[in-house]
Scaffold this motif. Sequence first.
Motif, PDB file in Angstrom:
ATOM      1  N   UNK A   1      45.775  31.478  46.682  1.00  0.00           N
ATOM      2  CA  UNK A   1      46.037  32.730  45.977  1.00  0.00           C
ATOM      3  C   UNK A   1      46.391  32.527  44.507  1.00  0.00           C
ATOM      4  N   UNK A   2      47.016  31.409  44.171  1.00  0.00           N
ATOM      5  CA  UNK A   2      47.479  31.214  42.794  1.00  0.00           C
ATOM      6  C   UNK A   2      46.544  30.364  41.935  1.00  0.00           C
ATOM      7  N   UNK A   3      45.698  29.550  42.575  1.00  0.00           N
ATOM      8  CA  UNK A   3      44.829  28.640  41.819  1.00  0.00           C
ATOM      9  C   UNK A   3      43.353  28.950  42.046  1.00  0.00           C
ATOM     10  N   UNK A   4      42.943  28.995  43.302  1.00  0.00           N
ATOM     11  CA  UNK A   4      41.517  29.121  43.613  1.00  0.00           C
ATOM     12  C   UNK A   4      41.012  30.543  43.418  1.00  0.00           C
ATOM     13  N   UNK A   5      41.730  31.524  43.958  1.00  0.00           N
ATOM     14  CA  UNK A   5      41.253  32.906  43.911  1.00  0.00           C
ATOM     15  C   UNK A   5      41.093  33.442  42.485  1.00  0.00           C
ATOM     16  N   UNK A   6      42.025  33.185  41.546  1.00  0.00           N
ATOM     17  CA  UNK A   6      41.797  33.668  40.175  1.00  0.00           C
ATOM     18  C   UNK A   6      40.531  33.093  39.544  1.00  0.00           C
ATOM     19  N   UNK A   7      40.244  31.818  39.809  1.00  0.00           N
ATOM     20  CA  UNK A   7      39.025  31.227  39.281  1.00  0.00           C
ATOM     21  C   UNK A   7      37.795  31.797  39.976  1.00  0.00           C
ATOM     22  N   UNK A   8      37.913  32.026  41.277  1.00  0.00           N
ATOM     23  CA  UNK A   8      36.810  32.612  42.034  1.00  0.00           C
ATOM     24  C   UNK A   8      36.462  33.996  41.509  1.00  0.00           C
ATOM     25  N   UNK A   9      37.466  34.776  41.186  1.00  0.00           N
ATOM     26  CA  UNK A   9      37.249  36.142  40.702  1.00  0.00           C
ATOM     27  C   UNK A   9      36.412  36.153  39.431  1.00  0.00           C
ATOM     28  N   UNK A  10      36.663  35.221  38.537  1.00  0.00           N
ATOM     29  CA  UNK A  10      35.876  35.159  37.309  1.00  0.00           C
ATOM     30  C   UNK A  10      34.439  34.723  37.600  1.00  0.00           C
ATOM     31  N   UNK A  11      34.274  33.824  38.547  1.00  0.00           N
ATOM     32  CA  UNK A  11      32.943  33.314  38.871  1.00  0.00           C
ATOM     33  C   UNK A  11      32.075  34.382  39.524  1.00  0.00           C
ATOM     34  N   UNK A  12      32.675  35.149  40.433  1.00  0.00           N
ATOM     35  CA  UNK A  12      31.875  36.070  41.259  1.00  0.00           C
ATOM     36  C   UNK A  12      31.737  37.459  40.654  1.00  0.00           C
ATOM     37  N   UNK A  13      32.372  37.735  39.523  1.00  0.00           N
ATOM     38  CA  UNK A  13      32.368  39.097  38.997  1.00  0.00           C
ATOM     39  C   UNK A  13      30.966  39.681  38.809  1.00  0.00           C
ATOM     40  N   UNK A  14      30.040  39.003  38.123  1.00  0.00           N
ATOM     41  CA  UNK A  14      28.706  39.618  37.948  1.00  0.00           C
ATOM     42  C   UNK A  14      27.975  39.894  39.262  1.00  0.00           C
ATOM     43  N   UNK A  15      27.833  38.905  40.165  1.00  0.00           N
ATOM     44  CA  UNK A  15      27.145  39.239  41.422  1.00  0.00           C
ATOM     45  C   UNK A  15      27.907  40.229  42.289  1.00  0.00           C
ATOM     46  N   UNK A  16      29.233  40.240  42.173  1.00  0.00           N
ATOM     47  CA  UNK A  16      30.028  41.170  42.964  1.00  0.00           C
ATOM     48  C   UNK A  16      29.775  42.606  42.516  1.00  0.00           C
ATOM     49  N   UNK A  17      29.762  42.838  41.220  1.00  0.00           N
ATOM     50  CA  UNK A  17      29.482  44.182  40.713  1.00  0.00           C
ATOM     51  C   UNK A  17      28.047  44.578  41.047  1.00  0.00           C
ATOM     52  N   UNK A  18      27.134  43.607  41.006  1.00  0.00           N
ATOM     53  CA  UNK A  18      25.766  43.889  41.421  1.00  0.00           C
ATOM     54  C   UNK A  18      25.695  44.358  42.862  1.00  0.00           C
ATOM     55  N   UNK A  19      26.528  43.771  43.721  1.00  0.00           N
ATOM     56  CA  UNK A  19      26.573  44.201  45.121  1.00  0.00           C
ATOM     57  C   UNK A  19      27.203  45.587  45.240  1.00  0.00           C
ATOM     58  N   UNK A  20      28.170  45.882  44.380  1.00  0.00           N
ATOM     59  CA  UNK A  20      28.756  47.221  44.386  1.00  0.00           C
ATOM     60  C   UNK A  20      27.711  48.269  43.997  1.00  0.00           C
ATOM     61  N   UNK A  21      26.870  47.929  43.039  1.00  0.00           N
ATOM     62  CA  UNK A  21      25.798  48.849  42.650  1.00  0.00           C
ATOM     63  C   UNK A  21      24.852  49.094  43.820  1.00  0.00           C
ATOM     64  N   UNK A  22      24.551  48.040  44.553  1.00  0.00           N
ATOM     65  CA  UNK A  22      23.709  48.186  45.742  1.00  0.00           C
ATOM     66  C   UNK A  22      24.382  49.078  46.770  1.00  0.00           C
ATOM     67  N   UNK A  23      25.696  48.925  46.924  1.00  0.00           N
ATOM     68  CA  UNK A  23      26.436  49.757  47.880  1.00  0.00           C
ATOM     69  C   UNK A  23      26.376  51.228  47.485  1.00  0.00           C
ATOM     70  N   UNK A  24      26.553  51.504  46.204  1.00  0.00           N
ATOM     71  CA  UNK A  24      26.512  52.897  45.741  1.00  0.00           C
ATOM     72  C   UNK A  24      25.161  53.526  46.067  1.00  0.00           C
ATOM     73  N   UNK A  25      24.089  52.783  45.833  1.00  0.00           N
ATOM     74  CA  UNK A  25      22.757  53.319  46.144  1.00  0.00           C
ATOM     75  C   UNK A  25      22.541  53.427  47.649  1.00  0.00           C
ATOM     76  N   UNK A  26      23.152  52.543  48.413  1.00  0.00           N
ATOM     77  CA  UNK A  26      23.022  52.603  49.876  1.00  0.00           C
ATOM     78  C   UNK A  26      23.708  53.826  50.471  1.00  0.00           C
TER      79      UNK A  26
END
Length: 215
Positions: free
Chosen positions: A131-156
């Motif tokens: 929670x303090x080391x890995x997840x903050x770095x993961x959040x920065x890495x996955x932001x673009x594909x994650x938002x892309x998946x959110x866009x797919x969800x909205x259209x779904x």
Amino acid sequence: MNDLIFSSLPLLLQGLLITLILSLAAIVGSTLLGLLAAVLRTSQLPVGKQIAQVYTELFRGTPVLITLMFIYFGVAYFGYEINLFAAGILGLSIYQGAYIAEVFRAGIEAVPKGQWEVSWILGLNKRQTFFNVVLPQTRRIVLPPLVGQYLSLIKDTSIVSMIGMSELMHQGQAIVDRVGQPVVIYGLVSLLYFVICFPLSRWVQHASQTRSQLS
């Protein structure tokens, strides 16, 4: 033409509001479910890894409409009741959670293993490290594909109209059935989806460019 547009807008905006609420609720649900599945897939728990893998492979290999139909009609088959809104949220959350799980899993695995080892040397346990080391770095890495998946969800969310929910697409279909003019009405529906999705798309592009410049 103008009269048709102005007379249709109240119903379409009502459907848009439902689409927004449905999207936000499903985004929260799918993110939490996807993160849980990703944690299990990257854990050292054999049973947890297998359950998460079956979940992601099953729902990534089936259409979202099947998931929605199974939840809405399947629950009734077993003697229970579920309203359209709950079925839509649950179906979209479960389905999109399988894709989001893979996004999070890739992000977690992209964090160097040395980060875990250094954290353990410093006295952090596995939970604190995640929670303090890995997840903050993961959040920065996955932001673009994650938002892309959110866009797919909205259209779904438009597919939820197949089980009768009065979201944006369903309202557009109702207007077309009543007055015709599918080109005009579906054009308005498309424009409203674009109004939702375009700012998110531009924001994630800007965030990605800013991060690239800073790095």
